[in-house]
Design an enzyme around this catalytic site. Structure first.
Site, PDB file in Angstrom:
ATOM      1  N   ARG A  13       0.819  -1.236   0.000  1.00 44.46           N
ATOM      2  CA  ARG A  13       0.000   0.000   0.000  1.00 44.46           C
ATOM      3  C   ARG A  13       0.844   1.274   0.000  1.00 44.46           C
ATOM      4  NH1 ARG A  13      -3.485  -3.006   3.576  1.00 44.46           N
ATOM      5  NH2 ARG A  13      -5.169  -3.852   2.305  1.00 44.46           N
ATOM      6  N   LYS A  20       3.772  11.472 -11.563  1.00 49.75           N
ATOM      7  CA  LYS A  20       2.875  10.670 -12.415  1.00 49.75           C
ATOM      8  C   LYS A  20       3.548   9.327 -12.655  1.00 49.75           C
ATOM      9  CE  LYS A  20       0.267  14.102 -15.048  1.00 49.75           C
ATOM     10  NZ  LYS A  20       0.029  14.664 -16.400  1.00 49.75           N
ATOM     11  N   GLU A  77      10.970  17.983 -24.949  1.00 49.72           N
ATOM     12  CA  GLU A  77      10.314  18.346 -23.679  1.00 49.72           C
ATOM     13  C   GLU A  77      10.978  19.581 -23.065  1.00 49.72           C
ATOM     14  OE1 GLU A  77       7.566  16.907 -22.717  1.00 49.72           O
ATOM     15  OE2 GLU A  77       7.566  14.787 -23.308  1.00 49.72           O
ATOM     16  N   LYS A 113       9.089  22.772 -14.059  1.00 49.27           N
ATOM     17  CA  LYS A 113       8.156  21.683 -13.726  1.00 49.27           C
ATOM     18  C   LYS A 113       7.843  21.681 -12.232  1.00 49.27           C
ATOM     19  CE  LYS A 113       6.461  17.188 -14.481  1.00 49.27           C
ATOM     20  NZ  LYS A 113       6.407  15.979 -15.278  1.00 49.27           N
ATOM     21  N   GLU A 173      -3.145  17.972 -11.489  1.00 48.20           N
ATOM     22  CA  GLU A 173      -3.604  18.421 -12.808  1.00 48.20           C
ATOM     23  C   GLU A 173      -5.068  18.852 -12.824  1.00 48.20           C
ATOM     24  OE1 GLU A 173      -1.688  16.375 -16.159  1.00 48.20           O
ATOM     25  OE2 GLU A 173      -3.570  16.629 -17.248  1.00 48.20           O
ATOM     26  N   ARG A 221      -1.292  22.537 -14.321  1.00 50.34           N
ATOM     27  CA  ARG A 221      -0.411  21.433 -14.739  1.00 50.34           C
ATOM     28  C   ARG A 221      -0.758  20.930 -16.134  1.00 50.34           C
ATOM     29  NH1 ARG A 221       1.994  16.279 -11.291  1.00 50.34           N
ATOM     30  NH2 ARG A 221       3.094  15.374 -13.055  1.00 50.34           N
ATOM     31  N   ASN A 227       0.960  19.483 -20.897  1.00 53.09           N
ATOM     32  CA  ASN A 227       0.521  18.593 -21.985  1.00 53.09           C
ATOM     33  C   ASN A 227       0.598  19.280 -23.347  1.00 53.09           C
ATOM     34  OD1 ASN A 227      -0.070  16.526 -20.176  1.00 53.09           O
ATOM     35  ND2 ASN A 227      -2.101  17.369 -19.755  1.00 53.09           N
ATOM     36  N   HIS A 261       0.768  17.285 -26.519  1.00 51.68           N
ATOM     37  CA  HIS A 261       0.500  15.883 -26.199  1.00 51.68           C
ATOM     38  C   HIS A 261      -0.803  15.360 -26.797  1.00 51.68           C
ATOM     39  CE1 HIS A 261       3.884  16.444 -23.583  1.00 51.68           C
ATOM     40  NE2 HIS A 261       3.804  15.230 -23.103  1.00 51.68           N
ATOM     41  N   HIS A 271      -0.121  12.217 -28.812  1.00 48.36           N
ATOM     42  CA  HIS A 271      -0.636  10.883 -28.476  1.00 48.36           C
ATOM     43  C   HIS A 271      -1.344  10.247 -29.659  1.00 48.36           C
ATOM     44  CE1 HIS A 271      -0.575  10.834 -23.764  1.00 48.36           C
ATOM     45  NE2 HIS A 271       0.604  10.718 -24.320  1.00 48.36           N
ATOM     46  N   HIS A 315       8.212   9.062 -27.986  1.00 43.24           N
ATOM     47  CA  HIS A 315       7.288   9.992 -27.319  1.00 43.24           C
ATOM     48  C   HIS A 315       7.700  11.455 -27.549  1.00 43.24           C
ATOM     49  CE1 HIS A 315       4.591  11.576 -24.267  1.00 43.24           C
ATOM     50  NE2 HIS A 315       5.619  12.182 -23.703  1.00 43.24           N
TER      51      HIS A 315
END
Ligand code: NAD
Ligand code: GLY
Length: 380
Positions: A132, A154, A196, A238, A248, A252, A256, A259, A263, A277
């Site tokens: 956990r 993330k 990036e 960042k 987000e 935030r 993206n 993106h 994507h 990517h």
């Protein structure tokens, strides 16, 4: 609990990610890897770690890390995963978790992600769910991981339904970015990470974008000072954004940029080596500026300047530079409508009023997106 100061080599810079009890430091510099044991000493609940890495990075860098752990009296063992995006799946995650459990851990054990974004994402996820929640530390070894994926918490894996659809927010306890590891990264991976870096300039730092226009080629050619400045500036950006909006809910989402288009391009090319990517993000950022210009939001000259810089850096900025296939704007739109950033069926894009003036636009008309894509496909 707050981030505690850690031992670091003199040739390094430290930045803070301010998240209350989940705060931590990012250490950037040359030789950081060789001081990892000393840096970790004060942070570990128990002097026991499991290093997770891939075969390439294991060969190149595990010995430097384990030597420093030995010097600090930290017990370690290593789990080595296959290289590549295909590793970020349920099968590898379950195998990894079962091996880590079988090897014996307790709640004081810390996982160390030694590698690129693939290793960071799957290791962070495993740390988040084992017992956990275990602590974990990021030791990023690609430019992309040093400027983006190792910071912000993330974590996750891919499924046949799409990329990063299963995961959780789980912040590392420390990020150790040794800039010397970039010396062994191949040029294509370095350029993909550079996309990036460019992103941070385009979001809200026009002076950094101008600095990259002047210094990007030196950075890509191996200039250590340029690399370090770019990594520190990117991480500071960042860290600031994540500190404002960890999950987000707002600002935030600007991270993206590129993106949503990216994507869709990755989905069409199979999320693999055909289009990395960062390459997809580069093409996506060029398309986002095209769309912004088409919608009358930003000057066409800004969109051209973005494209010119990406091309100068050897990145794909248009369909001509993408893997050859019968590109179809409607098919790409279909991928975008299935993106996890879609809410209530509305397309959300990061658009821009100019370089360094990005904003989140909800409910962008699908017709404008298809028109921008069709024009870009035809121009190729
Ligand atoms: P990667 O982890 O696959 O690494 C790229 C390649 O470089 C691999 O073959 C790896 O073995 C090799 N490599 C790593 N370090 C090396 C070194 N120092 N020298 C030589 N070779 C080295 O890819 P990546 O680009 O680092 O990360 C991409 C992943 O990151 C994607 O899965 C993406 O979804 C994820 N990502 C996550 C976030 C986040 O916020 N969590 C953000 C951006 C991207
Ligand atoms: N890479 C986007 C983010 O971390 O939010």
């Amino acid at each position: 609990m707050t981030a505690e100061p850690t031992a670091t080599p003199a040739a390094s810079e430290r930045l803070a990610v301010a998240l209350g009890e989940r705060s931590y430091e990012i250490v950037v510099g040359s030789g950081v890897l060789d001081h990892a044991g000393a840096s970790l000493g004060a942070l570990l609940a128990s002097p026991r770690v499991v290093i997770v890495t891939d075969t390439t990075v294991d060969y190149l860098y595990s010995a430097r890390l384990t030597r420093s752990l030995d010097d600090a009296g930290i017990a370690w063992r290593t789990e080595v995963l296959p290289v590549g995006e295909g590793t970020k799946d349920f099968r590898h995650l379950s195998g990894l978790c079962e091996r880590i459990l079988a090897g014996g851990i307790d709640r004081g054990t810390t996982l160390i992600a030694l590698g690129g974004g693939v290793i960071g994402d799957i290791t962070g996820f495993a740390a988040g769910i084992l017992l956990r929640g275990l602590d974990f530390v990021q030791v990023p070894t690609t430019l992309l991981a040093q400027v983006d994926s190792s910071v912000g918490g993330k974590t996750g894996i891919n499924t046949p339904q799409g990329k990063n659809l299963v995961g959780l927010f789980h912040q590392p306890r420390l990020v150790l970015a040794d800039t010397t590891t970039l010396d062994t990264l191949d040029a294509r991976q370095l350029r993909a990470g550079y996309a990036e870096v460019v992103k941070y300039g385009l979001i809200d730092d026009p002076a950094f974008f101008a600095w990259l226009e002047a210094n990007g080629s030196a950075l890509l050619a191996g200039d250590a000072a340029a690399r370090r400045h770019a990594i520190v500036t990117s991480c500071a950006s960042k860290a600031r954004i994540v500190g404002l909006d960890e999950r987000e809910a707002g600002v935030r989402a600007l991270l993206n940029l590129g993106h949503t288009f990216g994507h869709a391009l990755e989905a069409e090319t199979g999320f693999g080596d055909a289009l990395l990517h960062g390459e997809a993000v580069a093409a996506g950022m060029a398309l986002a500026f095209d769309l912004s210009a088409r919608l009358g939001l930003c000057a066409a000259a800004d969109a051209s300047r973005v494209r010119a810089h990406l091309i100068a850096a050897g990145l794909p900025a248009g369909f001509a530079a993408l893997p050859r296939r019968a590109w179809d704007a409607d098919v790409l739109l279909d991928h975008m409508t299935r993106d996890k950033k879609v809410r209530d069926g509305k397309l959300t894009f990061v658009l821009a009023f100019g370089i360094g003036k990005a904003f989140t636009a909800r409910d962008v008309p699908a017709a404008a997106v298809v028109a921008a894509l069709s024009d870009a496909i035809t121009a190729a």
